[in-house]
Design an enzyme around this catalytic site. Structure first.
Site, PDB file in Angstrom:
ATOM      1  N   ARG A 182       0.792  -1.345  -0.058  1.00 23.82           N
ATOM      2  CA  ARG A 182       0.142   0.023  -0.117  1.00 23.82           C
ATOM      3  C   ARG A 182       1.007   1.104   0.114  1.00 23.82           C
ATOM      4  O   ARG A 182       0.432   2.264   0.360  1.00 23.82           O
ATOM      5  CB  ARG A 182      -1.020  -0.002   1.337  1.00 23.82           C
ATOM      6  N   LYS A 234       2.930  11.284 -11.823  1.00 21.76           N
ATOM      7  CA  LYS A 234       2.148  10.523 -12.493  1.00 21.76           C
ATOM      8  C   LYS A 234       2.641   9.417 -12.792  1.00 21.76           C
ATOM      9  O   LYS A 234       3.998   9.003 -13.444  1.00 21.76           O
ATOM     10  CB  LYS A 234       1.821  11.298 -13.815  1.00 21.76           C
ATOM     11  N   GLU A 286       9.804  17.952 -25.311  1.00 22.17           N
ATOM     12  CA  GLU A 286       9.012  18.282 -24.024  1.00 22.17           C
ATOM     13  C   GLU A 286       9.606  19.824 -23.290  1.00 22.17           C
ATOM     14  O   GLU A 286       8.970  20.391 -22.746  1.00 22.17           O
ATOM     15  CB  GLU A 286       9.139  17.247 -22.743  1.00 22.17           C
ATOM     16  N   LYS A 292       7.424  22.947 -14.531  1.00 19.67           N
ATOM     17  CA  LYS A 292       6.625  21.716 -14.144  1.00 19.67           C
ATOM     18  C   LYS A 292       6.167  21.818 -12.843  1.00 19.67           C
ATOM     19  O   LYS A 292       5.267  21.592 -12.091  1.00 19.67           O
ATOM     20  CB  LYS A 292       7.166  20.598 -14.554  1.00 19.67           C
ATOM     21  N   GLU A 326      -4.382  17.411 -11.468  1.00 22.16           N
ATOM     22  CA  GLU A 326      -5.070  17.817 -13.107  1.00 22.16           C
ATOM     23  C   GLU A 326      -6.526  17.924 -12.956  1.00 22.16           C
ATOM     24  O   GLU A 326      -7.354  17.664 -13.868  1.00 22.16           O
ATOM     25  CB  GLU A 326      -4.584  16.598 -14.024  1.00 22.16           C
ATOM     26  N   ARG A 338      -3.088  21.871 -14.701  1.00 21.69           N
ATOM     27  CA  ARG A 338      -1.971  20.888 -15.207  1.00 21.69           C
ATOM     28  C   ARG A 338      -2.153  20.238 -16.579  1.00 21.69           C
ATOM     29  O   ARG A 338      -1.248  20.054 -17.380  1.00 21.69           O
ATOM     30  CB  ARG A 338      -2.029  19.510 -14.047  1.00 21.69           C
ATOM     31  N   ASN A 350       0.288  19.290 -21.431  1.00 22.30           N
ATOM     32  CA  ASN A 350      -0.116  18.254 -22.659  1.00 22.30           C
ATOM     33  C   ASN A 350      -0.370  19.073 -23.852  1.00 22.30           C
ATOM     34  O   ASN A 350      -0.866  18.723 -24.760  1.00 22.30           O
ATOM     35  CB  ASN A 350      -1.432  17.328 -22.372  1.00 22.30           C
ATOM     36  N   HIS A 368       0.077  17.245 -27.130  1.00 23.71           N
ATOM     37  CA  HIS A 368      -0.103  15.876 -26.842  1.00 23.71           C
ATOM     38  C   HIS A 368      -1.524  15.215 -27.403  1.00 23.71           C
ATOM     39  O   HIS A 368      -1.588  13.920 -27.512  1.00 23.71           O
ATOM     40  CB  HIS A 368      -0.158  15.548 -25.397  1.00 23.71           C
ATOM     41  N   HIS A 399      -0.796  12.153 -29.389  1.00 16.90           N
ATOM     42  CA  HIS A 399      -1.286  10.674 -28.957  1.00 16.90           C
ATOM     43  C   HIS A 399      -2.070  10.111 -30.020  1.00 16.90           C
ATOM     44  O   HIS A 399      -1.938   8.941 -30.273  1.00 16.90           O
ATOM     45  CB  HIS A 399      -2.253  10.785 -27.699  1.00 16.90           C
ATOM     46  N   HIS A 403       7.322   8.939 -28.613  1.00 17.14           N
ATOM     47  CA  HIS A 403       6.521   9.943 -27.921  1.00 17.14           C
ATOM     48  C   HIS A 403       6.872  11.471 -28.285  1.00 17.14           C
ATOM     49  O   HIS A 403       5.942  12.198 -28.727  1.00 17.14           O
ATOM     50  CB  HIS A 403       6.504   9.636 -26.477  1.00 17.14           C
TER      51      HIS A 403
HETATM   52  P1  NAD Z   1      12.063   5.368 -22.398  1.00 14.40           P
HETATM   53  O1  NAD Z   1      12.008   5.286 -20.928  1.00 14.40           O
HETATM   54  O2  NAD Z   1      11.505   4.186 -23.204  1.00 14.40           O
HETATM   55  O3  NAD Z   1      13.651   5.540 -22.988  1.00 14.40           O
HETATM   56  C1  NAD Z   1      14.067   5.708 -24.240  1.00 14.40           C
HETATM   57  C2  NAD Z   1      14.912   4.745 -24.512  1.00 14.40           C
HETATM   58  O4  NAD Z   1      16.215   5.286 -24.322  1.00 14.40           O
HETATM   59  C3  NAD Z   1      14.859   3.151 -24.062  1.00 14.40           C
HETATM   60  O5  NAD Z   1      15.544   2.174 -25.002  1.00 14.40           O
HETATM   61  C4  NAD Z   1      15.968   3.423 -22.965  1.00 14.40           C
HETATM   62  O6  NAD Z   1      16.483   1.990 -22.488  1.00 14.40           O
HETATM   63  C5  NAD Z   1      17.002   4.189 -23.359  1.00 14.40           C
HETATM   64  N1  NAD Z   1      17.869   4.802 -22.467  1.00 14.40           N
HETATM   65  C6  NAD Z   1      17.415   5.550 -21.432  1.00 14.40           C
HETATM   66  N2  NAD Z   1      18.452   6.227 -20.785  1.00 14.40           N
HETATM   67  C7  NAD Z   1      19.432   5.975 -21.585  1.00 14.40           C
HETATM   68  C8  NAD Z   1      20.589   6.346 -21.509  1.00 14.40           C
HETATM   69  N3  NAD Z   1      21.096   7.317 -20.308  1.00 14.40           N
HETATM   70  N4  NAD Z   1      21.763   6.034 -22.093  1.00 14.40           N
HETATM   71  C9  NAD Z   1      21.434   5.042 -23.288  1.00 14.40           C
HETATM   72  N5  NAD Z   1      20.101   4.511 -23.511  1.00 14.40           N
HETATM   73  C10 NAD Z   1      19.153   5.075 -22.434  1.00 14.40           C
HETATM   74  O7  NAD Z   1      11.409   6.747 -23.194  1.00 14.40           O
HETATM   75  P2  NAD Z   1      11.168   8.118 -22.248  1.00 14.40           P
HETATM   76  O8  NAD Z   1      11.186   9.019 -23.474  1.00 14.40           O
HETATM   77  O9  NAD Z   1      12.446   8.296 -21.317  1.00 14.40           O
HETATM   78  O10 NAD Z   1       9.843   8.107 -21.533  1.00 14.40           O
HETATM   79  C11 NAD Z   1       8.600   7.791 -22.162  1.00 14.40           C
HETATM   80  C12 NAD Z   1       7.660   7.421 -21.187  1.00 14.40           C
HETATM   81  O11 NAD Z   1       7.399   8.167 -20.465  1.00 14.40           O
HETATM   82  C13 NAD Z   1       6.402   7.009 -22.049  1.00 14.40           C
HETATM   83  O12 NAD Z   1       5.904   5.845 -21.396  1.00 14.40           O
HETATM   84  C14 NAD Z   1       5.543   8.082 -21.665  1.00 14.40           C
HETATM   85  O13 NAD Z   1       4.041   7.697 -21.222  1.00 14.40           O
HETATM   86  C15 NAD Z   1       6.050   8.534 -20.183  1.00 14.40           C
HETATM   87  N6  NAD Z   1       5.706   9.944 -19.834  1.00 14.40           N
HETATM   88  C16 NAD Z   1       5.555  10.098 -18.427  1.00 14.40           C
HETATM   89  C17 NAD Z   1       5.086  11.392 -18.094  1.00 14.40           C
HETATM   90  C18 NAD Z   1       4.638  11.583 -16.569  1.00 14.40           C
HETATM   91  O14 NAD Z   1       4.533  12.716 -16.286  1.00 14.40           O
HETATM   92  N7  NAD Z   1       4.522  10.568 -15.846  1.00 14.40           N
HETATM   93  C19 NAD Z   1       5.485  12.386 -18.943  1.00 14.40           C
HETATM   94  C20 NAD Z   1       5.890  12.237 -20.208  1.00 14.40           C
HETATM   95  C21 NAD Z   1       6.146  11.054 -20.553  1.00 14.40           C
HETATM   96  N1  GLY Z   2       3.402  15.302 -18.627  1.00 15.06           N
HETATM   97  C1  GLY Z   2       2.336  15.809 -18.276  1.00 15.06           C
HETATM   98  C2  GLY Z   2       1.799  15.900 -16.774  1.00 15.06           C
HETATM   99  O1  GLY Z   2       2.907  15.471 -16.104  1.00 15.06           O
HETATM  100  O2  GLY Z   2       0.983  16.068 -16.333  1.00 15.06           O
END
Ligand code: NAD
Ligand code: GLY
Length: 366
Positions: free
Chosen positions: A125, A147, A189, A231, A241, A245, A249, A252, A256, A269
């Site tokens: 939990r 998030k 971003e 942020k 949100e 917030r 997006n 986005h 999306h 993305h």
């Molecule tokens: P990711 O986590 O898939 O990383 C991209 C690629 O880079 C992967 O293959 C990873 O293994 C590689 N990688 C990571 N760090 C590395 C490094 N230092 N050296 C070499 N390779 C490396 O993608 P991302 O763009 O970081 O994140 C995308 C995800 O984030 C999506 O799932 C999206 O939904 C999520 N997201 C969440 C929020 C939030 O607020 N929580 C906001 C935006 C995006």
């Molecule tokens: N990436 C959008 C949010 O965190 O709200």
């Protein structure tokens, strides 16, 4: 340019407030940055790409403050942001008899950060977790704000929770190994924060884009710091949100639709968000909110960042509209778009289908 290489910010959320540390080589300082956050057990969650690169050093440093430190490397990729990976984390936590004083460390990009945060929200939990983001995208966006989620076959990020980390440590040195395409995706971003919140930051990005693409550490430090400040300010006012917030997006909703329409993984993305920002800028202009020159400016910046500025020819305007109606921001089927009302200020609007279709058509390579 500000040459300062290390920054510390706070996300102000009362008793859930936490610090973000930004700088080069910070993973080596983890024990000091953790302060009193050390404890019994630690589980480092990474993936098969990032784990071998940075996992051993992180585990070694954590062993100086935790009794037991374990690492798990999940399969890499958005396709593995699912129940199977999440269960592997729970399996490991239970197999190691980890109790509720265990801290989870997310070592990787947004996929690992979102999944580890959700695992931390659920295990017993709720146990503490620390974000160690290693992509530009995760350093400027996903590691901050709480998030957390996994994907469902019927929708991205549909199963999740708001759950804030204890600490975020963004080590800029980890970006040295990031593929260029992923760096560009992260820049989408960064760019987004200019039009929605800070016109001066958009000027700064324009002037420093080449340095960012060349991974200049001072430029990256400033970009990550200013992005996180914006942020943190937004999340501090609207954590769940309820309204504000949603401006994070920008681009986005169109983005999306591109990701879902092409099949996840075809475009990154950040690539979809880059193109989506051009479309959302075009919509802002066609709604009479912004001049045409703003759309051209956004198109140039997005293109210079190495991101696509035209939507895929295979997606029709009707398909966008269909996909956007299931977006989390849609209300009773009405699509809500983040638009720019003035440089540095965003708002939410609906728009007639015909206008949205014209925007898509104008921003698609046919
Ligand atoms: P990711 O986590 O898939 O990383 C991209 C690629 O880079 C992967 O293959 C990873 O293994 C590689 N990688 C990571 N760090 C590395 C490094 N230092 N050296 C070499 N390779 C490396 O993608 P991302 O763009 O970081 O994140 C995308 C995800 O984030 C999506 O799932 C999206 O939904 C999520 N997201 C969440 C929020 C939030 O607020 N929580 C906001 C935006 C995006
Ligand atoms: N990436 C959008 C949010 O965190 O709200």
């Amino acid at each position: 340019m500000n040459r300062q290489l290390r920054h510390r910010l706070t996300v102000a959320l009362d008793e859930r407030s936490y610090d973000i540390h930004i700088g080069s080589g910070l993973l080596a300082d983890l024990p000091a940055l953790l302060g009193r956050a050390g404890g019994a057990d630690a589980l480092v969650v990474s993936n098969t790409t990032v784990g071998p690169l940075y996992g051993p050093a992180v585990v070694e440093r954590l062993q100086t403050v935790y009794r037991k430190v374990v690492r798990i490397d999940l399969p890499d990729g958005e396709a593995h942001k699912d129940w199977t990976s999440l269960n592997r984390v729970f399996d490991r936590l239970l197999a190691e008899s980890c109790d509720r004083r265990t801290t989870l460390f997310a070592l990787g990009g947004g996929v690992i950060g979102d999944m580890t945060g959700f695992a931390a929200a659920c295990y017993m939990r709720g146990v503490p977790f620390v974000q160690l983001p290693t992509t530009l995208l995760s350093q400027v966006d996903s590691s901050v704000g709480g998030k957390t989620a996994i994907n469902h076959p019927l929708g991205k990020n549909m199963i999740g929770a708001f759950y804030q980390p204890l600490l975020v440590v963004a080590d800029l040195a980890t970006l040295d190994t990031l593929p260029q395409r992923e760096l560009s995706a992260g820049l989408a971003e960064v760019i987004k924060y200019g039009p929605i919140a800070d016109a001066d930051f958009l000027d700064w990005i324009e002037a420093n884009l080449d340095a960012l693409l060349a991974r200049d550490k001072a430029a990256l430090a400033h970009a990550v710091k200013r992005s996180c400040e914006i942020k943190a300010w937004v999340v501090g006012q609207d954590e769940r949100e309820g309204g504000l917030r949603a401006i994070l997006n920008f681009g986005h909703t169109f983005g999306h639709a591109i990701e879902a329409g092409l099949g996840y993984g075809e475009w990154l993305h950040g690539e979809a968000v880059g193109c989506g920002m051009v479309m959302a800028s075009e919509l802002s202009a066609r709604l009479g909110l912004m001049p045409a020159a703003f759309v051209e400016r956004m198109r140039r910046i997005v293109e210079r960042a190495g991101l696509p500025v035209a939507g895929p020819a295979s997606l029709s305007p009707a398909r966008y509209l269909e996909l956007m109606r299931v977006d989390k921001k849609a209300e009773a089927g009405e699509i809500r778009f983040v638009v720019i009302e003035a440089l540095g200020r965003a708002g939410m609007r609906g728009a007639p289908d015909e206008l949205v279709a014209q925007v898509v058509e104008a921003c698609t390579a046919r």
